[in-house]
Structure formats: C-alpha cells, structure tokens
Design a protein around this motif. Sequence first.
Motif, short mmCIF file in Angstrom:
data_model
loop_
_atom_site.label_atom_id
_atom_site.label_comp_id
_atom_site.label_asym_id
_atom_site.label_seq_id
_atom_site.Cartn_x
_atom_site.Cartn_y
_atom_site.Cartn_z
N PHE A 12 0.84 -1.20 0.00
CA PHE A 12 0.00 0.00 0.00
C PHE A 12 0.87 1.25 0.00
O PHE A 12 0.67 2.17 -0.80
N ASP A 13 1.85 1.29 0.90
CA ASP A 13 2.72 2.46 1.00
C ASP A 13 3.54 2.66 -0.27
O ASP A 13 3.71 3.80 -0.75
N LYS A 14 4.05 1.58 -0.83
CA LYS A 14 4.85 1.68 -2.05
C LYS A 14 4.02 2.19 -3.23
O LYS A 14 4.46 3.06 -3.99
N LEU A 15 2.80 1.67 -3.37
CA LEU A 15 1.96 2.06 -4.50
C LEU A 15 1.41 3.47 -4.33
O LEU A 15 1.20 4.18 -5.32
N ALA A 16 1.16 3.89 -3.11
CA ALA A 16 0.72 5.26 -2.87
C ALA A 16 1.79 6.24 -3.34
O ALA A 16 1.49 7.23 -4.04
N LYS A 17 3.03 5.99 -2.98
CA LYS A 17 4.14 6.85 -3.41
C LYS A 17 4.29 6.80 -4.93
O LYS A 17 4.48 7.83 -5.58
N LEU A 18 4.20 5.60 -5.49
CA LEU A 18 4.33 5.42 -6.93
C LEU A 18 3.22 6.16 -7.68
O LEU A 18 3.45 6.75 -8.73
N GLY A 19 2.01 6.14 -7.11
CA GLY A 19 0.89 6.84 -7.73
C GLY A 19 1.11 8.34 -7.81
O GLY A 19 0.76 8.99 -8.80
N GLY A 20 1.71 8.89 -6.75
CA GLY A 20 2.02 10.31 -6.76
C GLY A 20 3.02 10.66 -7.84
O GLY A 20 2.89 11.68 -8.55
#
Length: 324
Positions: A166-174
Amino acid sequence: MKVIFMGTPDFAVATLDALVKAGYEIPLVITQPDRPKGRHGEAQKSDVRIAAEGYGIRVATPERIRKDEALKAEMRALAPDVIVVTAFGQILPKDILEIPKYGCVNVHASLLPKYRGAAPVQWAVLNGDAESGVTTMQMDEGLDTGDILMMKRIPLEAKETGGTLFDKLAKLGGELIVETLEGLEAGSITPVPQDASQATKVGLFTKTSGRIDWTEDAVVIERKIRGLNPWPSAYSFLGGKQLKLWDADVLTDAECKQYPLPEVAVMMPEQDRTMPEGTKAGHVYADQKMLVVRCGRGALLIRELQLEGKKRMKAEDFLRGHRF
C-alpha cells in the motif's frame, strides 16, 4: 495547469501531496462526507480532507456527487484543465467526465485491466502475484474500464504485506500522476484501450474477511496473513478467544515430520470443528519455542501473533506465557 482533485482515504493523500509539490493550481478538492469511526462512532474527516485543509484548499463533501448540481456548476465555473481521481469512492457521471479539457484521470493501484474495483492492493498479495503497480487511466462511465495512459510496475517482496505494498503504490501513484499530466499537456501520451477479456474485478473486505479456513493450503493461508495485514487481519480462535496471526512461514508435509512436536490444541471454536474425518487441519503443535498449525496441505510455523486482549508478540514470547 488547473486541477480539481477527488479522493478520500490515506492512499489518495500521496497523490494530492505530489500535485501540490509539483506546483499545480488546485482550487478545489472533493472528498466523501465525514463518517462515524472509532469506538464512540464520532464523525471524522477523511484523510484527504485533512490534508487539503492543511494546504488551505477549499473542500467539498457531496453525499452523492451525481445529484449535486450546485457543485457541478462550481466545477464548470472553475474550468479545470483536468480532474484527478484517486480512490474517491463514487462513480462519476458523464456530465462531470466532460467538464475538463483533458478529461478525468484516475490513479488506480493495479496493473489494469487486472483488479478493477476496490482493494486491488491486498489482492495482489493474496494471489501471490510476482509484481504489482499503478495505472493512470482516462476515466469513462464504467468501473475502471477507461483507456490506459501510463503504467509503472514494481516487484513484490517475499514477505510483502498489504500494508507495505500500500505504502509503495501510494508513493508510486504520486510520481506517476505528475508524469501523466506532463505527458497529457505535451501531447506525448497515446491512450491504450484495455483488453476486457483479461479483466478481473475485486471487492471490498469486511472485518470477517480474514477468518482462516485451515483446510486450505498453507501457502494460501500464509498469503492471507500477509495480504490482510494490517486490516482486516487474518485470524482464528484458540481457547474461545480470537487469535490474530501477523507472520508465519510455510512448512511442507515433509518438513512437518522433522518437528516431532506434541499436539496441544485445535485452532477453531468448538462448534466449527466440522473437518473431514481423519484430517489434522487446524490442529496446533507446540513446545517451548515452536508453534505449528497443520493446514489442508502443509503447515504454518507461526512467527508473530496476538491473542484477544493481549498485545502483538513473537510466538516464542507467547509460548512462554501461555498454557494450553
């Protein structure tokens, strides 16, 4: 470039943060209304609302945006170049999709068309996927069915949990939304239609989604423990109390024979002991250092757990203080 942002949970905050840091003009943020949360059921603001107010951005909280004509009129008057949507929680009608110059762009936490819908992050772990990622998509009236704009992939670690991914994909989405908006403005992106024949749909989890069925393979249960960490968490029952499992390793049937541990309990309520005759699924084997639970195939070596009313702890600490 003027952006209206729409999102609700903490996952969407990373996208909003990235837009603000990139210098985009954001005159309006739209999020879900305050909802009751916690033990006392008090209304609480969404994570996106808290973040937006911290930036001094006006926030709207429509109960049903498709019926909020005043908000739609405000959005038209703002004349945004694009509307960015990340986990907003409501389907957008056609008259909103047509407002911006570049349309509405969604940030979705999966490699579309795989895992359309809610909770795609957890499903990547539950299904043992080798990789996951984020897709930016040109929204249409369907549920995650629009053309793909850009995509970024990342590998899953051996012990990946729903929380870490979740944390990795949230950052990647930004990161990806900024690249996508730059590409749209430059005219360098060619939208690619999704292959509907490859589409899969996933839904939300509930508090009971984490209940373990010990007749399943140990590999499947171990993925559930990781995929539903931290919420809703995988759990079973021991001595009439709920037992959350936070970390475990898979043991094959052959490996189980290497550990001649005594059987000490069955990990399920009395009324649910409806296992096929002769099975040992759900049976607990332990000594002072090791805690093993047999599954339909293989077993789990429990590393970390949490008994109802107790703190989260290592299995060795639990075994030192627990009498079966």
